[in-house]
Design a protein around this motif. Sequence first.
Motif, PDB file in Angstrom:
ATOM      1  N   ARG C 284       2.445  -3.599  -6.302  1.00 50.23           N
ATOM      2  CA  ARG C 284       3.317  -2.374  -6.825  1.00 50.23           C
ATOM      3  C   ARG C 284       4.382  -1.713  -5.768  1.00 50.23           C
ATOM      4  O   ARG C 284       4.238  -1.142  -5.116  1.00 50.23           O
ATOM      5  N   THR C 285       5.313  -1.245  -7.052  1.00 49.98           N
ATOM      6  CA  THR C 285       5.998  -0.418  -5.766  1.00 49.98           C
ATOM      7  C   THR C 285       6.549   0.422  -6.965  1.00 49.98           C
ATOM      8  O   THR C 285       6.816   0.979  -7.764  1.00 49.98           O
ATOM      9  N   ASP C 286       6.286   1.822  -5.627  1.00 49.48           N
ATOM     10  CA  ASP C 286       6.758   3.455  -6.927  1.00 49.48           C
ATOM     11  C   ASP C 286       8.670   3.513  -6.787  1.00 49.48           C
ATOM     12  O   ASP C 286       9.084   3.804  -6.098  1.00 49.48           O
ATOM     13  N   LEU C 287       8.516   3.145  -8.549  1.00 49.56           N
ATOM     14  CA  LEU C 287      10.315   3.684  -8.912  1.00 49.56           C
ATOM     15  C   LEU C 287      10.894   4.733  -8.538  1.00 49.56           C
ATOM     16  O   LEU C 287      11.716   5.138  -7.832  1.00 49.56           O
ATOM     17  N   GLY C 288      10.163   5.953  -7.581  1.00 51.04           N
ATOM     18  CA  GLY C 288      10.777   7.470  -7.120  1.00 51.04           C
ATOM     19  C   GLY C 288      10.733   7.038  -5.231  1.00 51.04           C
ATOM     20  O   GLY C 288      11.941   7.693  -5.540  1.00 51.04           O
ATOM     21  N   THR C 289       9.352   6.778  -5.140  1.00 48.83           N
ATOM     22  CA  THR C 289       9.582   7.294  -3.386  1.00 48.83           C
ATOM     23  C   THR C 289      10.003   5.904  -3.349  1.00 48.83           C
ATOM     24  O   THR C 289      10.344   5.423  -1.912  1.00 48.83           O
ATOM     25  N   GLY C 290       9.462   4.299  -3.273  1.00 52.36           N
ATOM     26  CA  GLY C 290      10.281   2.849  -3.404  1.00 52.36           C
ATOM     27  C   GLY C 290       8.627   2.940  -2.255  1.00 52.36           C
ATOM     28  O   GLY C 290       9.123   1.647  -1.667  1.00 52.36           O
ATOM     29  N   GLN C 291       8.134   4.135  -2.432  1.00 52.22           N
ATOM     30  CA  GLN C 291       7.018   2.557  -1.555  1.00 52.22           C
ATOM     31  C   GLN C 291       6.123   1.542  -2.371  1.00 52.22           C
ATOM     32  O   GLN C 291       6.108   1.031  -3.198  1.00 52.22           O
ATOM     33  N   SER C 292       5.907   0.567  -1.255  1.00 50.52           N
ATOM     34  CA  SER C 292       5.394  -0.588  -2.042  1.00 50.52           C
ATOM     35  C   SER C 292       3.714  -0.646  -1.415  1.00 50.52           C
ATOM     36  O   SER C 292       3.729   0.281  -0.419  1.00 50.52           O
ATOM     37  N   SER C 293       2.715  -1.310  -2.033  1.00 53.69           N
ATOM     38  CA  SER C 293       1.515  -1.345  -1.897  1.00 53.69           C
ATOM     39  C   SER C 293       1.511  -2.967  -2.595  1.00 53.69           C
ATOM     40  O   SER C 293       1.754  -3.745  -3.144  1.00 53.69           O
ATOM     41  N   GLN C 294       0.310  -3.828  -1.537  1.00 57.58           N
ATOM     42  CA  GLN C 294       0.581  -5.807  -1.889  1.00 57.58           C
ATOM     43  C   GLN C 294      -0.995  -5.728  -3.126  1.00 57.58           C
ATOM     44  O   GLN C 294      -2.165  -4.880  -2.543  1.00 57.58           O
ATOM     45  N   LEU C 295      -1.075  -6.109  -3.709  1.00 56.56           N
ATOM     46  CA  LEU C 295      -2.270  -5.903  -4.977  1.00 56.56           C
ATOM     47  C   LEU C 295      -2.649  -7.676  -5.245  1.00 56.56           C
ATOM     48  O   LEU C 295      -4.325  -6.963  -4.924  1.00 56.56           O
ATOM     49  N   THR C 296      -2.272  -8.304  -4.467  1.00 57.05           N
ATOM     50  CA  THR C 296      -2.944  -9.706  -4.422  1.00 57.05           C
ATOM     51  C   THR C 296      -2.731 -10.700  -2.749  1.00 57.05           C
ATOM     52  O   THR C 296      -1.799  -9.870  -2.542  1.00 57.05           O
ATOM     53  N   ASN C 297      -3.616 -10.856  -2.234  1.00 51.83           N
ATOM     54  CA  ASN C 297      -2.849 -11.530  -0.792  1.00 51.83           C
ATOM     55  C   ASN C 297      -4.111 -12.871  -1.072  1.00 51.83           C
ATOM     56  O   ASN C 297      -5.319 -12.854  -0.897  1.00 51.83           O
ATOM     57  N   ALA C 298      -3.454 -13.779  -1.682  1.00 55.54           N
ATOM     58  CA  ALA C 298      -4.307 -15.124  -1.872  1.00 55.54           C
ATOM     59  C   ALA C 298      -3.345 -16.114  -1.929  1.00 55.54           C
ATOM     60  O   ALA C 298      -1.892 -16.463  -1.584  1.00 55.54           O
ATOM     61  N   PRO C 299      -3.207 -17.379  -0.936  1.00 59.70           N
ATOM     62  CA  PRO C 299      -2.559 -18.599  -0.951  1.00 59.70           C
ATOM     63  C   PRO C 299      -1.906 -18.920  -2.561  1.00 59.70           C
ATOM     64  O   PRO C 299      -1.492 -20.761  -2.142  1.00 59.70           O
ATOM     65  N   SER C 300      -1.952 -19.053  -3.521  1.00 60.07           N
ATOM     66  CA  SER C 300      -2.031 -19.598  -4.449  1.00 60.07           C
ATOM     67  C   SER C 300      -0.873 -18.386  -5.536  1.00 60.07           C
ATOM     68  O   SER C 300      -0.281 -17.490  -4.786  1.00 60.07           O
ATOM     69  N   ILE C 301      -0.573 -19.178  -6.321  1.00 54.81           N
ATOM     70  CA  ILE C 301       0.294 -18.115  -7.684  1.00 54.81           C
ATOM     71  C   ILE C 301      -0.481 -17.021  -8.510  1.00 54.81           C
ATOM     72  O   ILE C 301      -0.915 -17.154  -9.449  1.00 54.81           O
ATOM     73  N   GLU C 302      -0.220 -16.227  -8.194  1.00 53.16           N
ATOM     74  CA  GLU C 302      -0.273 -14.869  -8.997  1.00 53.16           C
ATOM     75  C   GLU C 302       0.725 -13.926 -10.002  1.00 53.16           C
ATOM     76  O   GLU C 302       1.411 -13.553  -9.098  1.00 53.16           O
TER      77      GLU C 302
END
Lengths: 176, 118, 445
Positions: C284-302
């Motif tokens: 997820r990335t904030d379009l205003g601030t550019g700040q990003s966070s990771q929502l899933t962390n798996a060795p598969s396709i999300e």
Amino acid sequence: MHMMTKAALILLALSTTACTRPDRFGGANGGVDPNAAGANGGINAAPLGSAGDPNSPAYFSQTIGDRVLFVVDQSTLTPTAMATLDGQSQWLLQHADYLAVIEGHADEQGTREYNLALGARRANAVREYLISKGVPSNRLRTVSYGKERPIAVCSDESCYSQNRRAVTVISAGSIS
Amino acid sequence: MIRALFLMTLALPLPAKADPDWTQAFRAKVQACWLADPALAHVKVVAGFDLDTTGRVEGDVSLVRADGGTLADQARAFAAARRAVVRCQPYLAVLPDDQYALWHKVELTFVFPVTPSS
Amino acid sequence: MTRPFSTYFAALLAAVLVAGAATPVLAQSGPLRITIDQGIMEPLPFAAPGFQAETTGSEQFAADIARVVAEDLAGTGLFRQIDPASFISAPGGFGDQVAFADWRAINAQALIKGAVSVSGGQLVVKFRLYDVFAGGELGEGMQLAGTTDGWRRMAHKVADQVYSRITGESGYFDSRVVFVSESGPKDNRQKRLAIMDYDGANLQYLTDSGSIVLAPRFSPSGDRVLYTSYESGFPRINLLDVATVGRREIQTQAGEMTFSPRFSHDGRSVIYSLSNGGNTDLYRTDLGTGQSSQLTNAPSIETAPSLSPDGSQIVFESDRSGTQQLYIMSANGGEPRRISFGDGRYGTPVWSPRGDLIAFTKQNQGRFHIGVMRTDGSEERLLTASFLDEGPTWSPNGRVVMFARETQGASGASTLYSVDVSGRNLKQVPTPGGASDPSWGPLQP
């Protein structure tokens, strides 16, 4: 693909020379690699740049084989695919002034975005294999086209099997 | 084996009262006026109303119960049921006029059909 | 917002209660109980006897608007226009008394009357809706004013009003669809973004076919579009302003490939897939601030995320179980729970704007389906079946699903279809060439 085994054997014979050469890339200006040219001297008598010229991109794509194929929904390399990639890695090691972009593709039997991710997996499987054979990682980029660029257009397995592929596209020049 | 089944069948109590033919005719008449909106699959509404002696709706039709769908779906389903009841009256032609007590009060359950996948 | 039909409905229920209480109980036993389950599978008949042209020069607008209103309603499959040849009485002037008996006689459930006037470039549209069997007006008469070039939108607005007054839910006619327009053969397909009215009118191209574009998605207010573009040579998320057609690549978390972008429910962030080293996760990335966070962390396709209408949850697809399946997690990430358990593979989940259903693409035994299920995965229903159906998108009211259907073989091509959530009324959406990846925008203000 039927040419691949023979091509791989030829390259195995040449590989000793190639492996002694330090892996250099960067700063290459598109010229012909002298080591590689020397190593191949006398074996081929073909016009430069043709598929018969072992230093040509055409030789890479047609004689070695620029693509490997995958089974449905998989990104695991088959033994046949590994043999082709062995040939690719040898060539890339001998021609350090070439870069490669590995394109991952899927057949049409899948949803668009999933197939993009699947194509990325396939391209990466090839990239990792080439790296394991000594090709420097920063000469290799990947791009996935998912199901956007089929080469065979029928809607049965004879076409699907050709479209489930990873293609190593080489280009001369420095890494951006 | 067949004899045993036969005896078991005999042992079962008979239905209290078989559906008289006129209830079938009544059902058919209402059914013919019911526009079963295909979008309301899974919705069930029970419409209650009174009939006068000429087979006309007396007062209005009430919603006794509704199941399935959203509240808006249920409202639409009931509106369609009500229209069917009102549109097809009078019902005397299919009802036995000597048994008014049996059909003075009516509750019709409208089960909106689930459509098969295309 | 008032709901005329609901008000009417409530008044009706109140009247019934009074009438019921006043009726003496005559029957000896309980009421006669009968179950009815074989209704006529027929749309609700309505009469729309043309819109009255009140000024000279408004005749064509009156005819066109009446036609579009009728097409909108009949196009839902829930309504059927009664042939004017069977009308008993002349419609009369816009303000005239309605002869309900004449409309009942031809079984019209609803009657729509309208009038149109033009002055300068200004267009005024008036309409009234009548519940014929109730013998009264359904809601109040309404007047819309605008410029003449907006006549189609005004017609759609009238139809939306009629639809919502009769059904009790909001309409979807005054809305637009952004999609990928396709041309050329299967092995050299040209793609460009295009936008059109929900019914295919007013088509406009947003990009040229110089590079591949994929899977556009409208912002919640319909003013911007996120999509995946190969303009840089690699798949990257782009943002396009619909009004100016200006576009730019957005800055996301760094990765080899970013794709599958969706707006957050407030339009401020983008939720998307990012691939690195062959592994794909959601970010997820904030379009205003550019700040990003990771929502899933798996060795598969999300991939293929879709937010719930309240923004609290994300439904997405993952092959962590070995095949593509649907999962729901909190909008901030966290442990997902699987919701699809039927046979086959499930992808491209899209949360309904009503919040109650999730539409998806299902692959099973060599066929593709568009289906819907409850948000807990129960009550799965397949709405379509074909060689290749994919990518559902919801109408703004959650009643209709639009998707792309590709035909088989070397000359196969993709076109858009829509289907009612009940599985009925499957029909093609007209586009000039091939079309795929539709995204249905909100009702326009």
